[in-house]
Design an enzyme around this catalytic site. Sequence first.
Site, PDB file in Angstrom:
ATOM      1  N   SER A  27     158.877   6.408  20.480  1.00 29.36           N
ATOM      2  CA  SER A  27     157.653   6.663  20.945  1.00 29.36           C
ATOM      3  C   SER A  27     157.612   6.935  22.510  1.00 29.36           C
ATOM      4  O   SER A  27     158.250   7.662  23.192  1.00 29.36           O
ATOM      5  CB  SER A  27     156.527   5.627  20.366  1.00 29.36           C
TER       6      SER A  27
ATOM      7  N   ASP B  21     155.625  11.551  10.433  1.00 26.30           N
ATOM      8  CA  ASP B  21     154.926  11.061  11.664  1.00 26.30           C
ATOM      9  C   ASP B  21     153.733  12.013  12.230  1.00 26.30           C
ATOM     10  O   ASP B  21     153.985  13.288  12.279  1.00 26.30           O
ATOM     11  CB  ASP B  21     156.150  11.058  12.992  1.00 26.30           C
TER      12      ASP B  21
ATOM     13  N   HIS C 203     154.624   7.202  11.766  1.00 30.34           N
ATOM     14  CA  HIS C 203     155.332   7.058  12.964  1.00 30.34           C
ATOM     15  C   HIS C 203     155.962   5.559  13.481  1.00 30.34           C
ATOM     16  O   HIS C 203     157.245   5.822  13.702  1.00 30.34           O
ATOM     17  CB  HIS C 203     154.150   7.229  14.136  1.00 30.34           C
TER      18      HIS C 203
END
Length: 333
Positions: free
Chosen positions: A128, A271, A304
């Site tokens: 991320s 995601d 995610h």
Amino acid sequence: MENLQKIDLFNFDLETGKQKSYLPLFYQVFGQPLGSAPIVVVNHSLTGNSNVTAKNGWWNGIVGEKKVIDTDYFTVIAFNIPGNGFDGDLDNLIDNYKDYTIRDIARIFWEGLLHLKVKHVFAVIGGSLGGAITWEMAALHPDKIDNLIPIATDWKATDWVIANVLIQDQILNHSDDPIVDARLHATLLYRTPEYVNQRFRRSKLDELSTLQIENWLLDHGVKLKNRYRLAAYKLMNHLLKTNDITRNRPDFLTVANEIEANIHLITVDTDYLFIAEETRKTYRELSAKKLNVFYHQIQSIHGHDAYLIEFNQLSDILRPIFNYYGEQSSVSA
């Protein structure tokens, strides 16, 4: 905060043109002593920190003794993004958060490595926000990394990411309970409708019609509020929109082609923040120019956050990269 150490940086010039007279850079080292083994830099995510393994380590499933990033063989360094509050010192929080960019953070991390006399690293890995920082670290020093491993991220902030950063920023600056309310929105971005619907099935907690999904979301918000500072949340969220390794540089292929590292792009098929198709586009473009680019995908209902959950899948992807076991590689001192 076990083994938390500090590097003092002075007169640091930010990308915006402003200068920070003093920046404390906190970090932790795990595994083998510096200078004795290949070095892995782990970059933390938005609400993460340097405590990647051991007690309360947020990535114990990946980093540690006998794990895929094996601390019996590697030296693992994890820096805290300045202002994330992990040191517990309120004086080190950053209020002027819009003065900072991901490029600043990547430069700060390289300054930290220089201070530690690290000239070359076996791998830089992060998920991320941390993955975005890995991209920028490679763009800054394209010849100093053997393996670049950005996970659930991108080399640039898409319009979708920027839009969600704006929503988060508005909540953080205008809500009466900003951390809790921002976390409600963010948590749904980090998961999927399929996961939420399958887990909760419109079930209630009690006769007063409190729904389990509502309780679950609010619990996430309250837990973050109890351990995280508002200034830190504003800064980390803002950094996401500044992600772009081509800013004031040539086009992406020109910049990426200079990166000597093996580039392992790892996505999550579900995601909803850094969508997999963007990474597939990156892979198609890069693989036409470079041979040492690889695409990997985690299959998960979790969205995610799967890189923090699907440890078996992620370990299978990473194992061929980190299967060092005494082979010759870069050790810097």
